[in-house]
Write a protein that holds these residues in place. Structure first.
Motif, PDB file in Angstrom:
ATOM      1  N   LYS A  24      16.657  35.302  64.828  1.00 48.91           N
ATOM      2  CA  LYS A  24      16.899  36.473  63.971  1.00 48.91           C
ATOM      3  C   LYS A  24      17.776  37.522  64.652  1.00 48.91           C
ATOM      4  CE  LYS A  24      12.725  36.059  61.164  1.00 48.91           C
ATOM      5  NZ  LYS A  24      11.558  36.774  60.596  1.00 48.91           N
ATOM      6  N   ASP A  25      18.442  38.285  63.779  1.00 47.71           N
ATOM      7  CA  ASP A  25      19.163  39.509  64.164  1.00 47.71           C
ATOM      8  C   ASP A  25      20.163  39.282  65.289  1.00 47.71           C
ATOM      9  OD1 ASP A  25      17.588  40.860  62.274  1.00 47.71           O
ATOM     10  OD2 ASP A  25      16.019  41.257  63.748  1.00 47.71           O
ATOM     11  N   GLN A  26      21.035  38.309  65.103  1.00 42.22           N
ATOM     12  CA  GLN A  26      22.057  38.015  66.104  1.00 42.22           C
ATOM     13  C   GLN A  26      23.379  38.701  65.754  1.00 42.22           C
ATOM     14  OE1 GLN A  26      21.359  36.048  69.019  1.00 42.22           O
ATOM     15  NE2 GLN A  26      19.360  36.589  68.162  1.00 42.22           N
ATOM     16  N   ARG A  27      23.909  39.464  66.698  1.00 44.16           N
ATOM     17  CA  ARG A  27      25.200  40.113  66.499  1.00 44.16           C
ATOM     18  C   ARG A  27      26.308  39.108  66.786  1.00 44.16           C
ATOM     19  NH1 ARG A  27      26.030  43.889  70.447  1.00 44.16           N
ATOM     20  NH2 ARG A  27      27.821  44.740  69.310  1.00 44.16           N
ATOM     21  N   ILE A  28      27.187  38.948  65.812  1.00 35.12           N
ATOM     22  CA  ILE A  28      28.268  37.971  65.931  1.00 35.12           C
ATOM     23  C   ILE A  28      29.559  38.557  65.363  1.00 35.12           C
ATOM     24  CG2 ILE A  28      26.739  35.953  65.790  1.00 35.12           C
ATOM     25  CD1 ILE A  28      27.648  35.691  62.834  1.00 35.12           C
ATOM     26  N   ASP A  29      30.680  37.973  65.759  1.00 43.98           N
ATOM     27  CA  ASP A  29      31.950  38.199  65.083  1.00 43.98           C
ATOM     28  C   ASP A  29      32.094  37.101  64.036  1.00 43.98           C
ATOM     29  OD1 ASP A  29      32.984  40.520  66.132  1.00 43.98           O
ATOM     30  OD2 ASP A  29      33.944  39.535  67.831  1.00 43.98           O
ATOM     31  N   TYR A  30      32.112  37.511  62.781  1.00 40.63           N
ATOM     32  CA  TYR A  30      32.074  36.539  61.686  1.00 40.63           C
ATOM     33  C   TYR A  30      33.459  36.419  61.046  1.00 40.63           C
ATOM     34  CZ  TYR A  30      30.410  34.101  57.528  1.00 40.63           C
ATOM     35  OH  TYR A  30      30.201  33.176  56.531  1.00 40.63           O
ATOM     36  N   ILE A  31      33.953  35.190  60.941  1.00 41.55           N
ATOM     37  CA  ILE A  31      35.240  34.912  60.318  1.00 41.55           C
ATOM     38  C   ILE A  31      35.008  34.552  58.854  1.00 41.55           C
ATOM     39  CG2 ILE A  31      37.290  33.444  60.354  1.00 41.55           C
ATOM     40  CD1 ILE A  31      36.875  33.046  63.332  1.00 41.55           C
ATOM     41  N   PHE A  32      35.716  35.230  57.948  1.00 42.01           N
ATOM     42  CA  PHE A  32      35.558  34.972  56.517  1.00 42.01           C
ATOM     43  C   PHE A  32      36.920  35.144  55.839  1.00 42.01           C
ATOM     44  CE2 PHE A  32      35.334  39.468  57.049  1.00 42.01           C
ATOM     45  CZ  PHE A  32      35.875  40.022  55.898  1.00 42.01           C
ATOM     46  N   LYS A  33      37.031  34.651  54.620  1.00 34.50           N
ATOM     47  CA  LYS A  33      38.266  34.797  53.858  1.00 34.50           C
ATOM     48  C   LYS A  33      38.129  35.972  52.897  1.00 34.50           C
ATOM     49  CE  LYS A  33      39.725  29.952  54.072  1.00 34.50           C
ATOM     50  NZ  LYS A  33      40.799  30.236  55.034  1.00 34.50           N
ATOM     51  N   ASP A  34      39.152  36.819  52.863  1.00 33.39           N
ATOM     52  CA  ASP A  34      39.129  37.949  51.938  1.00 33.39           C
ATOM     53  C   ASP A  34      39.542  37.496  50.538  1.00 33.39           C
ATOM     54  OD1 ASP A  34      41.885  37.684  51.955  1.00 33.39           O
ATOM     55  OD2 ASP A  34      42.224  39.368  53.303  1.00 33.39           O
ATOM     56  N   ALA A  35      39.725  38.454  49.642  1.00 35.58           N
ATOM     57  CA  ALA A  35      40.033  38.126  48.251  1.00 35.58           C
ATOM     58  C   ALA A  35      41.356  37.379  48.110  1.00 35.58           C
ATOM     59  CB  ALA A  35      40.067  39.412  47.419  1.00 35.58           C
ATOM     60  N   ASN A  36      42.230  37.530  49.094  1.00 38.10           N
ATOM     61  CA  ASN A  36      43.536  36.853  49.052  1.00 38.10           C
ATOM     62  C   ASN A  36      43.541  35.533  49.812  1.00 38.10           C
ATOM     63  OD1 ASN A  36      44.753  39.027  47.583  1.00 38.10           O
ATOM     64  ND2 ASN A  36      44.881  40.191  49.511  1.00 38.10           N
ATOM     65  N   ILE A  41      37.978  39.134  60.256  1.00 41.01           N
ATOM     66  CA  ILE A  41      36.853  39.116  61.202  1.00 41.01           C
ATOM     67  C   ILE A  41      36.127  40.450  61.110  1.00 41.01           C
ATOM     68  CG2 ILE A  41      36.151  38.849  63.612  1.00 41.01           C
ATOM     69  CD1 ILE A  41      38.812  37.418  64.108  1.00 41.01           C
ATOM     70  N   GLU A  42      34.811  40.380  61.055  1.00 40.40           N
ATOM     71  CA  GLU A  42      34.015  41.605  61.111  1.00 40.40           C
ATOM     72  C   GLU A  42      32.723  41.328  61.874  1.00 40.40           C
ATOM     73  OE1 GLU A  42      33.213  42.856  57.138  1.00 40.40           O
ATOM     74  OE2 GLU A  42      31.557  41.449  56.840  1.00 40.40           O
ATOM     75  N   GLU A  43      32.186  42.376  62.503  1.00 36.88           N
ATOM     76  CA  GLU A  43      30.923  42.243  63.204  1.00 36.88           C
ATOM     77  C   GLU A  43      29.784  42.234  62.193  1.00 36.88           C
ATOM     78  OE1 GLU A  43      28.071  44.811  66.213  1.00 36.88           O
ATOM     79  OE2 GLU A  43      30.257  44.955  66.467  1.00 36.88           O
ATOM     80  N   ARG A  44      28.878  41.278  62.327  1.00 36.24           N
ATOM     81  CA  ARG A  44      27.727  41.177  61.436  1.00 36.24           C
ATOM     82  C   ARG A  44      26.470  40.914  62.251  1.00 36.24           C
ATOM     83  NH1 ARG A  44      29.572  37.494  56.152  1.00 36.24           N
ATOM     84  NH2 ARG A  44      31.381  38.780  55.537  1.00 36.24           N
ATOM     85  N   ILE A 449      46.608  40.765  68.371  1.00 34.44           N
ATOM     86  CA  ILE A 449      46.562  39.605  69.270  1.00 34.44           C
ATOM     87  C   ILE A 449      45.115  39.185  69.513  1.00 34.44           C
ATOM     88  CG2 ILE A 449      47.042  38.805  71.620  1.00 34.44           C
ATOM     89  CD1 ILE A 449      49.528  40.572  71.594  1.00 34.44           C
ATOM     90  N   GLU A 450      44.234  40.158  69.758  1.00 32.02           N
ATOM     91  CA  GLU A 450      42.822  39.825  69.997  1.00 32.02           C
ATOM     92  C   GLU A 450      42.205  39.166  68.761  1.00 32.02           C
ATOM     93  OE1 GLU A 450      41.202  43.566  71.199  1.00 32.02           O
ATOM     94  OE2 GLU A 450      41.608  43.206  73.336  1.00 32.02           O
ATOM     95  N   LYS A 451      42.607  39.619  67.583  1.00 30.28           N
ATOM     96  CA  LYS A 451      42.112  38.989  66.350  1.00 30.28           C
ATOM     97  C   LYS A 451      42.567  37.538  66.276  1.00 30.28           C
ATOM     98  CE  LYS A 451      42.734  39.133  61.325  1.00 30.28           C
ATOM     99  NZ  LYS A 451      43.390  39.849  60.204  1.00 30.28           N
ATOM    100  N   ARG A 452      43.821  37.292  66.621  1.00 26.94           N
ATOM    101  CA  ARG A 452      44.358  35.929  66.516  1.00 26.94           C
ATOM    102  C   ARG A 452      43.720  35.003  67.558  1.00 26.94           C
ATOM    103  NH1 ARG A 452      50.749  36.403  64.801  1.00 26.94           N
ATOM    104  NH2 ARG A 452      50.448  38.006  63.208  1.00 26.94           N
ATOM    105  N   ILE A 453      43.377  35.556  68.723  1.00 32.63           N
ATOM    106  CA  ILE A 453      42.676  34.737  69.720  1.00 32.63           C
ATOM    107  C   ILE A 453      41.340  34.269  69.152  1.00 32.63           C
ATOM    108  CG2 ILE A 453      41.573  34.771  71.991  1.00 32.63           C
ATOM    109  CD1 ILE A 453      43.725  36.805  72.839  1.00 32.63           C
ATOM    110  N   LYS A 454      40.625  35.173  68.474  1.00 39.78           N
ATOM    111  CA  LYS A 454      39.343  34.798  67.869  1.00 39.78           C
ATOM    112  C   LYS A 454      39.549  33.774  66.760  1.00 39.78           C
ATOM    113  CE  LYS A 454      37.125  39.245  68.880  1.00 39.78           C
ATOM    114  NZ  LYS A 454      36.514  40.476  68.314  1.00 39.78           N
ATOM    115  N   LEU A 455      40.628  33.924  65.979  1.00 34.57           N
ATOM    116  CA  LEU A 455      40.888  32.964  64.903  1.00 34.57           C
ATOM    117  C   LEU A 455      41.200  31.580  65.455  1.00 34.57           C
ATOM    118  CD1 LEU A 455      42.991  35.152  62.419  1.00 34.57           C
ATOM    119  CD2 LEU A 455      40.585  34.485  62.219  1.00 34.57           C
ATOM    120  N   CYS A 456      41.745  31.529  66.675  1.00 35.68           N
ATOM    121  CA  CYS A 456      41.996  30.227  67.308  1.00 35.68           C
ATOM    122  C   CYS A 456      40.691  29.461  67.504  1.00 35.68           C
ATOM    123  CB  CYS A 456      42.695  30.403  68.647  1.00 35.68           C
ATOM    124  SG  CYS A 456      44.462  30.740  68.518  1.00 35.68           S
TER     125      CYS A 456
END
Length: 474
Positions: A24-36, A41-44, A449-456
Motif C-alpha cells: 500500500k501507499d507506494q510513491r511512484i512516477d506513473y507514465i500515462f497517456k493524456d487526451a491526445n 509522467i506524474e507522481e502518484r 531531458i529528465e522526462k525523456r529518460i524516464k520514458l525510455c
C-alpha cells in the motif's frame, strides 16, 4: 526449447497457486497517456499488487541432490533454471516437507484441487512457471501427454559453486550515481591499482591475471599444463621473469584491452551477480494454506555471501539493463538463527522480501532466473539516488494465440533485431547531456531531458516484452 540443457530425472510435482501481495501507499512516477495520446509522467501514490514469487518454485533438498548427480556436478546448486514443455523458471532448494511437519501439515492441495501426501512430492511448481496451466484440467492430464511423447526435464542454468568476490561494473551502473570528481577517482582507485600492480610485475597479481584463480587442490604441473601460452608457462615456472622490462611491456600490451574497458566503466568493485530469489518461506506458507508473511521485512534481503562477509549495513542491488537512477536499489542484508536454519541450502542467491516493490524498482524483474549485481562499495552507496521514485506504467496484456507454424515464425521474427540496446543507449546519451543544462535559463530543457529518460524506461520494458512474444502463445 531444450537447447543447452543438462538432463535430469522427472520429479513428482504439485502445481501450487501463485500468490499476490498488496503493498500500500507506494510513491511512484506513473507514465500515462493524456487526451491526445501523448505519454506524460506524474507522481502518484498507489497500492501495488505484485505476484510475489513470479517464475519461482521450490525443490526438495533430496531431489536437488539427485539432480546434481544427474548433471554430474560435484556440488548441489541452489538455483535450477528448469525447462520442459511449457514449463520454465527457477527451482530453489527448500525443505517444505519439514516446514509442513513443524506446522502439523501432512498433505497439500494443488491448484486443480487434487490432494497429495507431501512425502510424495519433489517439486512445488508455481502457476507462473507452468505456462499452460489454465489449459489443463489436472497435472495428471498434462503428464499423460508428457509421458506419451517421452518428453524430458532439463536444467538450462544453475549457480556456480563459489560466488565471485569482485565484479566488473558497466557504464550504466556508474553514470546513474551522484558522485563528485574526487569520489569518481575513489571509485576507480582499486581498478587503477590492480592494473599498475599487474604491469609492474607484482608476482601475485600478475600470475592471477595470466593464469586465473585455481583450485587450491591443483598441482603446479596441472596449472602449468592448463596455461594457454608459453609466455604464461614461463612466468609460472620462474616468477623472477616478472621483473624483466620486456616481460612487463608484454603484460602491459596484454592488459591494454582491460585498460580501455576500465575507461568505459568496466571497473572492479566487491560483489557479484547472483540469482534473484523470493522469500521461500512466504511461498511455502502460501502453498500450505498459511498466511504468507515470510521471514524478511520491508527493505531486507538475505544473502549467505554477504553474511559470511560480516553482513554490511547496506548493499546496492542493480539489474541490467539499467536506464534510470531509480533502479539502484539499496537494501539491508540481515541474518538471524531462523534465516540461517531454513535457508541453509541456499548458499548463493539474493533472497528478497515480499513486502516492498524491489521488482518494480528493478525494471519489472521476476524470479524465473533473473540475475542481480550486489555490492557494498561505499561510493555506490553514497551515490545512489535514494529518493528517486520507481517508474510504473500500465502494461498491455499479450493476446492469446494458437500454436501454428505461421504464428511461431511470426514470433521468432519479432524476437530478432530488438532495440533494447538502442533504447538503453538513448537513455545513456541523455544522462550524459544533463550536466550541460545547469543554468537557470536551461531548466526547461533539463526537465524535458529528465522526462525523456524516464520514458525510455517504458520503451525498454515494452521492447523486451515485444521480443518475448511466446509468453502469450497457446
Amino acid at each position: 526449447s531444450f537447447s543447452s540443457v543438462l538432463w535430469v530425472r522427472k520429479p513428482r510435482v504439485c502445481i501450487i497457486k501463485d500468490f499476490d501481495t498488496l503493498i500500500k501507499d507506494q510513491r511512484i512516477d506513473y507514465i500515462f497517456k493524456d487526451a491526445n495520446g501523448v505519454n506524460q509522467i506524474e507522481e502518484r501514490v498507489k497500492d501495488i499488487k505484485l505476484n510475489s514469487a513470479d517464475g519461482q518454485g521450490l525443490i526438495s533438498p533430496e531431489m536437488a541432490k539427485l539432480w546434481a548427480e544427474d548433471m554430474h556436478l560435484s556440488y548441489t546448486p541452489c538455483s535450477f533454471i528448469v525447462r520442459t514443455t511449457f514449463i520454465k523458471g527457477n527451482l530453489v532448494p527448500f525443505d517444505f516437507k519439514e516446514y509442513a511437519r513443524v506446522n502439523g501439515i501432512t498433505t497439500i492441495k494443488d491448484r486443480y484441487g487434487t490432494v497429495y501426501n507431501l512425502e510424495d512430492i519433489d517439486v512445488l511448481l508455481s502457476e507462473s512457471q507452468f505456462k499452460m496451466v489454465k489449459f489443463y484440467s489436472s497435472w495428471e492430464g498434462y503428464l499423460s501427454y508428457h509421458d506419451n511423447y517421452d518428453l524430458k526435464w532439463g536444467v538450462a542454468r544453475y549457480n556456480k559453486e563459489y560466488d565471485d568476490e569482485y565484479v566488473l561494473t558497466n557504464y550504466q551502473y556508474i553514470q546513474v550515481l551522484n558522485l563528485d570528481r574526487n569520489e569518481a577517482k575513489g571509485l576507480a582507485e582499486y581498478t587503477i591499482n590492480w592494473i599498475k600492480k599487474i604491469c609492474n610485475g607484482d608476482r601475485l597479481y600478475a600470475l592471477l591475471y595470466n593464469i586465473g584463480v585455481k583450485d587450491e587442490g591443483k598441482t603446479m604441473s596441472s596449472i602449468i599444463n592448463s596455461c594457454g601460452s608459453n609466455f604464461t608457462k614461463a612466468i609460472t615456472k620462474n616468477s623472477n621473469m616478472l621483473q624483466d622490462g620486456y616481460v612487463q611491456r608484454k603484460m602491459h600490451n596484454s592488459i591494454k584491452e582491460s585498460i580501455r574497458q576500465a575507461k568505459l566503466g568496466r571497473i572492479w568493485v566487491k560483489g557479484n551477480y547472483q540469482f534473484m530469489i523470493s522469500d521461500p518461506i512466504a511461498q511455502c506458507q502460501s502453498a500450505l494454506g498459511l498466511e504468507p508473511t515470510g521471514l524478511l521485512k520491508e527493505k531486507e534481503v538475505y544473502s549467505n555471501f554477504w553474511k559470511l562477509r560480516g553482513s554490511p549495513k547496506e548493499i546496492c542491488l542493480l539489474r541490467s539493463p539499467l536506464t534510470h537512477y531509480s533502479e539502484v536499489n539499496v537494501q539491508n542484508p540481515v541474518t538471524n538463527e531462523s534465516l540461517e536454519y531454513w535457508y541453509k541450502y541456499i548458499y548463493s542467491g539474493i533472497i528478497y522480501n515480499i513486502h516492498d516493490i524491489s521488482v518494480v524498482r528493478h525494471a519489472d524483474s521476476d524470479f524465473d532466473g533473473d540475475l542481480c549485481c550486489t555490492t557494498d562499495n561505499p561510493y555506490f552507496l553514497k551515490g545512489a539516488h535514494r529518493d528517486a521514485l520507481p517508474i510504473m506504467y500500465d502494461k498491455e496484456t499479450t493476446p492469446t494465440q494458437k500454436i501454428t507454424l505461421p504464428n511461431q515464425i511470426k514470433c521468432d521474427l519479432k524476437g530478432l533485431d530488438t532495440k533494447v540496446g538502442q533504447i538503453t543507449n538513448y537513455s545513456t546519451s541523455m544522462i550524459a547531456m544533463l550536466p550541460l543544462f545547469k543554468g537557470e535559463k536551461q531548466q526547461e530543457q533539463r526537465v524535458e531531458i529528465e522526462k525523456r529518460i524516464k520514458l525510455c524506461r517504458e520503451l525498454q520494458g515494452a521492447e523486451m516484452k515485444y521480443a518475448s512474444p511466446l509468453r502469450g502463445n497457446v
